[in-house]
Design a protein around this motif. Structure first.
Motif, PDB file in Angstrom:
ATOM      1  N   CYS A  57       0.844  -1.211   0.000  1.00 26.93           N
ATOM      2  CA  CYS A  57       0.000   0.000   0.000  1.00 26.93           C
ATOM      3  C   CYS A  57       0.873   1.252   0.000  1.00 26.93           C
ATOM      4  CB  CYS A  57      -0.937  -0.002   1.204  1.00 26.93           C
ATOM      5  SG  CYS A  57      -2.288  -1.176   1.061  1.00 26.93           S
ATOM      6  N   ARG A  58       1.942   1.233   0.797  1.00 29.10           N
ATOM      7  CA  ARG A  58       2.846   2.387   0.870  1.00 29.10           C
ATOM      8  C   ARG A  58       3.539   2.612  -0.468  1.00 29.10           C
ATOM      9  NH1 ARG A  58       7.826   3.610   1.401  1.00 29.10           N
ATOM     10  NH2 ARG A  58       8.613   1.501   1.636  1.00 29.10           N
ATOM     11  N   ILE A  59       4.001   1.539  -1.084  1.00 27.91           N
ATOM     12  CA  ILE A  59       4.663   1.646  -2.402  1.00 27.91           C
ATOM     13  C   ILE A  59       3.682   2.175  -3.431  1.00 27.91           C
ATOM     14  CG2 ILE A  59       5.603   0.273  -4.310  1.00 27.91           C
ATOM     15  CD1 ILE A  59       6.933  -1.512  -2.179  1.00 27.91           C
ATOM     16  N   ASN A  60       2.467   1.665  -3.382  1.00 31.61           N
ATOM     17  CA  ASN A  60       1.450   2.097  -4.350  1.00 31.61           C
ATOM     18  C   ASN A  60       1.143   3.583  -4.203  1.00 31.61           C
ATOM     19  OD1 ASN A  60      -0.329   1.607  -6.466  1.00 31.61           O
ATOM     20  ND2 ASN A  60      -2.024   1.126  -5.097  1.00 31.61           N
ATOM     21  N   GLU A  61       1.135   4.093  -2.979  1.00 29.20           N
ATOM     22  CA  GLU A  61       0.859   5.513  -2.759  1.00 29.20           C
ATOM     23  C   GLU A  61       2.001   6.407  -3.242  1.00 29.20           C
ATOM     24  OE1 GLU A  61       0.143   5.813   1.423  1.00 29.20           O
ATOM     25  OE2 GLU A  61      -1.842   4.890   1.283  1.00 29.20           O
ATOM     26  N   HIS A  62       3.246   5.937  -3.125  1.00 28.15           N
ATOM     27  CA  HIS A  62       4.401   6.759  -3.485  1.00 28.15           C
ATOM     28  C   HIS A  62       4.898   6.514  -4.919  1.00 28.15           C
ATOM     29  CE1 HIS A  62       4.497   6.916   0.928  1.00 28.15           C
ATOM     30  NE2 HIS A  62       4.962   8.147   0.723  1.00 28.15           N
ATOM     31  N   GLN A  63       4.254   5.640  -5.616  1.00 27.40           N
ATOM     32  CA  GLN A  63       4.688   5.288  -6.967  1.00 27.40           C
ATOM     33  C   GLN A  63       4.268   6.380  -7.948  1.00 27.40           C
ATOM     34  OE1 GLN A  63       6.959   3.642  -8.157  1.00 27.40           O
ATOM     35  NE2 GLN A  63       6.266   1.530  -8.357  1.00 27.40           N
ATOM     36  N   LYS A  64       5.222   6.816  -8.754  1.00 25.87           N
ATOM     37  CA  LYS A  64       4.917   7.839  -9.758  1.00 25.87           C
ATOM     38  C   LYS A  64       4.163   7.227 -10.940  1.00 25.87           C
ATOM     39  CE  LYS A  64       8.475  11.048  -8.601  1.00 25.87           C
ATOM     40  NZ  LYS A  64       7.946  11.608  -7.416  1.00 25.87           N
ATOM     41  N   LEU A  69      -1.743  -2.096  -7.524  1.00 23.91           N
ATOM     42  CA  LEU A  69      -1.375  -3.188  -6.619  1.00 23.91           C
ATOM     43  C   LEU A  69      -2.555  -3.662  -5.783  1.00 23.91           C
ATOM     44  CD1 LEU A  69       2.099  -1.909  -5.342  1.00 23.91           C
ATOM     45  CD2 LEU A  69       1.650  -3.638  -7.078  1.00 23.91           C
ATOM     46  N   ASP A  70      -3.695  -3.041  -5.974  1.00 28.23           N
ATOM     47  CA  ASP A  70      -4.862  -3.402  -5.167  1.00 28.23           C
ATOM     48  C   ASP A  70      -5.246  -4.885  -5.281  1.00 28.23           C
ATOM     49  OD1 ASP A  70      -5.120  -0.935  -4.002  1.00 28.23           O
ATOM     50  OD2 ASP A  70      -6.589  -0.195  -5.461  1.00 28.23           O
ATOM     51  N   PRO A  71      -5.217  -5.467  -6.479  1.00 32.30           N
ATOM     52  CA  PRO A  71      -5.568  -6.903  -6.533  1.00 32.30           C
ATOM     53  C   PRO A  71      -4.602  -7.761  -5.702  1.00 32.30           C
ATOM     54  CG  PRO A  71      -5.534  -5.977  -8.754  1.00 32.30           C
ATOM     55  CD  PRO A  71      -5.007  -4.926  -7.829  1.00 32.30           C
ATOM     56  N   TYR A  72      -3.336  -7.376  -5.678  1.00 38.93           N
ATOM     57  CA  TYR A  72      -2.353  -8.145  -4.902  1.00 38.93           C
ATOM     58  C   TYR A  72      -2.569  -7.959  -3.396  1.00 38.93           C
ATOM     59  CZ  TYR A  72      -0.242  -8.442  -9.472  1.00 38.93           C
ATOM     60  OH  TYR A  72      -0.033  -8.661 -10.799  1.00 38.93           O
ATOM     61  N   VAL A  73      -2.916  -6.749  -3.034  1.00 40.60           N
ATOM     62  CA  VAL A  73      -3.217  -6.488  -1.624  1.00 40.60           C
ATOM     63  C   VAL A  73      -4.447  -7.291  -1.212  1.00 40.60           C
ATOM     64  CG1 VAL A  73      -3.951  -4.721   0.019  1.00 40.60           C
ATOM     65  CG2 VAL A  73      -2.132  -4.213  -1.620  1.00 40.60           C
ATOM     66  N   LYS A  74      -5.451  -7.331  -2.076  1.00 37.48           N
ATOM     67  CA  LYS A  74      -6.658  -8.110  -1.769  1.00 37.48           C
ATOM     68  C   LYS A  74      -6.330  -9.601  -1.636  1.00 37.48           C
ATOM     69  CE  LYS A  74     -10.000  -4.932  -3.721  1.00 37.48           C
ATOM     70  NZ  LYS A  74     -10.971  -4.681  -4.781  1.00 37.48           N
ATOM     71  N   LYS A  75      -5.456 -10.089  -2.516  1.00 32.54           N
ATOM     72  CA  LYS A  75      -5.055 -11.493  -2.419  1.00 32.54           C
ATOM     73  C   LYS A  75      -4.329 -11.761  -1.102  1.00 32.54           C
ATOM     74  CE  LYS A  75      -4.686 -12.641  -7.303  1.00 32.54           C
ATOM     75  NZ  LYS A  75      -3.798 -13.084  -8.383  1.00 32.54           N
ATOM     76  N   LEU A  76      -3.466 -10.838  -0.731  1.00 32.22           N
ATOM     77  CA  LEU A  76      -2.756 -10.986   0.545  1.00 32.22           C
ATOM     78  C   LEU A  76      -3.714 -10.973   1.730  1.00 32.22           C
ATOM     79  CD1 LEU A  76       0.439  -8.809   0.080  1.00 32.22           C
ATOM     80  CD2 LEU A  76       0.350 -11.244   0.575  1.00 32.22           C
TER      81      LEU A  76
END
Length: 129
Positions: A57-64, A69-76
């Motif tokens: 989530c942190r990487i996704n927020e700071h990614q230019k 990455l939401d589907p991966y977060v949901k899988k996790l």
């Protein structure tokens, strides 16, 4: 004479029952230890999943670059939910094992006391005239 045969038969059954209890006790204790170690590893896995989800989530927020990455977060999170479910099942099984082990120990002690009271464990030296 008939009562002696009954005592022998009943003590024979008690000896078999005690033997079975002694046979089961180590298996129950070993299973309890394994369940405990699996539960510990499940807790570690859940913590790692939480850390990874937070980091994603942190990487996704700071990614230019827009990277979803939401589907991966949901899988996790789904995997975490399953780990928690398995952990709860293991916890219930371990509690049952503890109760079974306690009951086995209590029954063994009861039978041993009963056998000692009936004189089965007394010394069997030849009778003196």
């Amino acid at each position: 004479m008939a009562s002696a045969a009954v005592v022998t038969t009943s003590s024979g059954k008690d000896a078999v029952a005690e033997g079975l209890l002694d046979l089961l006790r180590p298996a129950i204790q070993q299973l309890d230890v394994h369940v405990h170690s699996v539960r510990e590893s499940q807790v570690e896995l859940r913590e790692h999943i939480d850390n990874l989800a937070t980091e994603l989530c942190r990487i996704n927020e700071h990614q230019k670059v827009a990277l979803d990455l939401d589907p991966y977060v949901k899988k996790l999170l789904n995997a975490r939910r399953r780990v928690v479910l398995v952990n709860n099942i293991l916890q219930n099984a371990q509690e049952r094992l503890r109760r079974l082990n306690h009951n086995v120990a209590k029954e063994t002690a009861r039978r041993k006391t009963m056998l000692e009271a009936s004189g089965v464990f007394t010394s069997r030296s030849p009778s003196k005239p």
